[in-house]
Write a protein that holds these residues in place. Structure first.
Motif, PDB file in Angstrom:
ATOM      1  N   LYS A  13      55.049  35.721  41.777  1.00  0.00           N
ATOM      2  CA  LYS A  13      54.652  35.451  42.950  1.00  0.00           C
ATOM      3  C   LYS A  13      53.390  35.374  43.260  1.00  0.00           C
ATOM      4  O   LYS A  13      52.595  34.200  44.091  1.00  0.00           O
ATOM      5  CB  LYS A  13      55.345  36.143  44.078  1.00  0.00           C
ATOM      6  N   ASP A  14      52.585  35.971  42.732  1.00  0.00           N
ATOM      7  CA  ASP A  14      50.739  36.253  42.445  1.00  0.00           C
ATOM      8  C   ASP A  14      50.473  35.199  41.885  1.00  0.00           C
ATOM      9  O   ASP A  14      49.434  34.729  42.500  1.00  0.00           O
ATOM     10  CB  ASP A  14      50.773  37.405  42.108  1.00  0.00           C
ATOM     11  N   ASN A  15      51.514  34.260  41.479  1.00  0.00           N
ATOM     12  CA  ASN A  15      50.671  33.029  40.385  1.00  0.00           C
ATOM     13  C   ASN A  15      50.920  32.359  41.158  1.00  0.00           C
ATOM     14  O   ASN A  15      49.915  31.290  41.270  1.00  0.00           O
ATOM     15  CB  ASN A  15      50.836  33.130  38.431  1.00  0.00           C
ATOM     16  N   LEU A  16      52.287  31.801  42.124  1.00  0.00           N
ATOM     17  CA  LEU A  16      52.533  31.261  42.681  1.00  0.00           C
ATOM     18  C   LEU A  16      51.539  30.705  44.112  1.00  0.00           C
ATOM     19  O   LEU A  16      51.035  29.860  44.408  1.00  0.00           O
ATOM     20  CB  LEU A  16      53.493  30.935  42.944  1.00  0.00           C
ATOM     21  N   VAL A  17      51.228  31.632  44.114  1.00  0.00           N
ATOM     22  CA  VAL A  17      50.657  32.450  45.601  1.00  0.00           C
ATOM     23  C   VAL A  17      48.700  31.958  45.192  1.00  0.00           C
ATOM     24  O   VAL A  17      48.324  31.227  45.895  1.00  0.00           O
ATOM     25  CB  VAL A  17      49.633  33.500  46.112  1.00  0.00           C
ATOM     26  N   ALA A  18      48.438  31.963  43.678  1.00  0.00           N
ATOM     27  CA  ALA A  18      46.700  31.677  43.578  1.00  0.00           C
ATOM     28  C   ALA A  18      46.819  30.208  42.946  1.00  0.00           C
ATOM     29  O   ALA A  18      45.576  29.793  43.430  1.00  0.00           O
ATOM     30  CB  ALA A  18      47.037  32.546  42.176  1.00  0.00           C
ATOM     31  N   HIS A  19      47.600  29.829  42.682  1.00  0.00           N
ATOM     32  CA  HIS A  19      48.370  27.811  43.063  1.00  0.00           C
ATOM     33  C   HIS A  19      48.529  27.544  44.071  1.00  0.00           C
ATOM     34  O   HIS A  19      48.797  26.173  44.447  1.00  0.00           O
ATOM     35  CB  HIS A  19      48.705  27.739  41.669  1.00  0.00           C
ATOM     36  N   ASN A  20      48.947  28.075  44.998  1.00  0.00           N
ATOM     37  CA  ASN A  20      48.958  27.667  46.808  1.00  0.00           C
ATOM     38  C   ASN A  20      50.186  26.791  46.764  1.00  0.00           C
ATOM     39  O   ASN A  20      50.424  25.922  46.773  1.00  0.00           O
ATOM     40  CB  ASN A  20      47.773  26.561  46.737  1.00  0.00           C
ATOM     41  N   LEU A  24      51.084  33.609  51.253  1.00  0.00           N
ATOM     42  CA  LEU A  24      50.400  34.860  50.772  1.00  0.00           C
ATOM     43  C   LEU A  24      51.163  35.547  51.142  1.00  0.00           C
ATOM     44  O   LEU A  24      51.482  36.717  50.697  1.00  0.00           O
ATOM     45  CB  LEU A  24      49.013  35.091  51.201  1.00  0.00           C
ATOM     46  N   ASP A  25      51.826  35.006  52.527  1.00  0.00           N
ATOM     47  CA  ASP A  25      52.677  36.384  52.856  1.00  0.00           C
ATOM     48  C   ASP A  25      54.265  37.024  52.541  1.00  0.00           C
ATOM     49  O   ASP A  25      54.610  37.629  52.446  1.00  0.00           O
ATOM     50  CB  ASP A  25      52.935  36.483  54.131  1.00  0.00           C
ATOM     51  N   ALA A  26      54.295  35.547  51.413  1.00  0.00           N
ATOM     52  CA  ALA A  26      55.709  35.337  50.053  1.00  0.00           C
ATOM     53  C   ALA A  26      54.901  35.790  48.668  1.00  0.00           C
ATOM     54  O   ALA A  26      56.055  35.736  47.872  1.00  0.00           O
ATOM     55  CB  ALA A  26      56.118  34.352  50.226  1.00  0.00           C
ATOM     56  N   ARG A  27      54.229  36.581  48.583  1.00  0.00           N
ATOM     57  CA  ARG A  27      53.687  37.685  47.273  1.00  0.00           C
ATOM     58  C   ARG A  27      54.498  38.284  46.931  1.00  0.00           C
ATOM     59  O   ARG A  27      54.500  38.924  46.075  1.00  0.00           O
ATOM     60  CB  ARG A  27      52.450  37.416  47.745  1.00  0.00           C
ATOM     61  N   PHE A  28      55.715  38.859  47.320  1.00  0.00           N
ATOM     62  CA  PHE A  28      56.145  40.487  47.786  1.00  0.00           C
ATOM     63  C   PHE A  28      57.412  40.506  46.696  1.00  0.00           C
ATOM     64  O   PHE A  28      58.053  39.521  46.926  1.00  0.00           O
ATOM     65  CB  PHE A  28      56.397  41.377  48.791  1.00  0.00           C
ATOM     66  N   CYS A  29      57.733  41.436  46.317  1.00  0.00           N
ATOM     67  CA  CYS A  29      58.879  41.580  45.338  1.00  0.00           C
ATOM     68  C   CYS A  29      60.075  41.032  45.405  1.00  0.00           C
ATOM     69  O   CYS A  29      60.239  41.456  47.004  1.00  0.00           O
ATOM     70  CB  CYS A  29      58.464  42.734  44.751  1.00  0.00           C
ATOM     71  N   VAL A  30      60.675  40.255  44.584  1.00  0.00           N
ATOM     72  CA  VAL A  30      62.264  40.213  45.766  1.00  0.00           C
ATOM     73  C   VAL A  30      63.190  41.152  45.704  1.00  0.00           C
ATOM     74  O   VAL A  30      63.683  40.938  46.100  1.00  0.00           O
ATOM     75  CB  VAL A  30      62.460  39.162  44.415  1.00  0.00           C
ATOM     76  N   THR A  31      62.453  41.909  45.284  1.00  0.00           N
ATOM     77  CA  THR A  31      63.678  43.230  45.048  1.00  0.00           C
ATOM     78  C   THR A  31      63.721  44.272  46.968  1.00  0.00           C
ATOM     79  O   THR A  31      63.829  44.758  47.257  1.00  0.00           O
ATOM     80  CB  THR A  31      63.798  44.632  44.168  1.00  0.00           C
ATOM     81  N   GLY A  32      62.274  43.530  47.487  1.00  0.00           N
ATOM     82  CA  GLY A  32      62.283  43.708  48.907  1.00  0.00           C
ATOM     83  C   GLY A  32      61.115  45.924  48.865  1.00  0.00           C
ATOM     84  O   GLY A  32      61.791  46.537  49.802  1.00  0.00           O
ATOM     85  N   CYS A  33      60.787  45.706  47.296  1.00  0.00           N
ATOM     86  CA  CYS A  33      60.367  47.332  46.943  1.00  0.00           C
ATOM     87  C   CYS A  33      58.828  47.218  48.068  1.00  0.00           C
ATOM     88  O   CYS A  33      58.632  48.313  48.039  1.00  0.00           O
ATOM     89  CB  CYS A  33      59.792  47.506  45.218  1.00  0.00           C
ATOM     90  N   GLY A  34      58.432  45.877  48.196  1.00  0.00           N
ATOM     91  CA  GLY A  34      57.310  45.995  49.356  1.00  0.00           C
ATOM     92  C   GLY A  34      55.858  45.674  48.653  1.00  0.00           C
ATOM     93  O   GLY A  34      54.950  45.716  49.041  1.00  0.00           O
ATOM     94  N   GLU A  35      56.030  45.333  46.809  1.00  0.00           N
ATOM     95  CA  GLU A  35      54.355  45.619  46.142  1.00  0.00           C
ATOM     96  C   GLU A  35      54.840  44.356  45.753  1.00  0.00           C
ATOM     97  O   GLU A  35      56.055  43.388  46.093  1.00  0.00           O
ATOM     98  CB  GLU A  35      55.103  46.451  45.055  1.00  0.00           C
ATOM     99  N   PRO A  36      53.349  43.739  45.407  1.00  0.00           N
ATOM    100  CA  PRO A  36      53.057  42.922  44.916  1.00  0.00           C
ATOM    101  C   PRO A  36      53.824  42.204  43.409  1.00  0.00           C
ATOM    102  O   PRO A  36      54.442  43.077  42.916  1.00  0.00           O
ATOM    103  CB  PRO A  36      51.728  41.914  45.100  1.00  0.00           C
ATOM    104  N   GLU A  37      54.232  40.766  43.506  1.00  0.00           N
ATOM    105  CA  GLU A  37      55.002  40.540  42.179  1.00  0.00           C
ATOM    106  C   GLU A  37      53.817  39.868  41.394  1.00  0.00           C
ATOM    107  O   GLU A  37      53.807  39.011  40.991  1.00  0.00           O
ATOM    108  CB  GLU A  37      55.885  40.023  42.550  1.00  0.00           C
TER     109      GLU A  37
END
Length: 75
Positions: A13-20, A24-37
């Motif tokens: 997700k961090d790479n997907l955000v970087a390439h628009n 940005l608000d969708a950058r968090f881990c899919v598991t819901g742990c709250g960390e950027p993926e």
């Protein structure tokens, strides 16, 4: 996959955000742990996925490496 992993080219997700591709608000881990993926997070520190990679490492007989970056584990 290893080349993509070591060169930070996986579609995390961090790479997907970087390439628009995603907002940005969708950058968090899919598991819901709250960390950027990021690749480091998914393979080394995610409470859900990191234990899976520990099991895979043990299954193929590779000793764990000390380090906080993926590159340290391949050195």
């Amino acid at each position: 996959m290893i080349w993509r992993l070591l060169h930070n080219r996986l579609p995390t997700k961090d790479n997907l955000v970087a390439h628009n591709i995603i907002p940005l608000d969708a950058r968090f881990c899919v598991t819901g742990c709250g960390e950027p993926e990021t690749a480091n997070h998914l393979f080394l520190s995610c409470p859900f996925f990191a234990p899976l990679w520990t099991l895979v490492r043990s299954w193929i007989g590779i000793a764990p490496a000390v380090g906080e970056l993926l590159q340290d584990h391949f050195a």
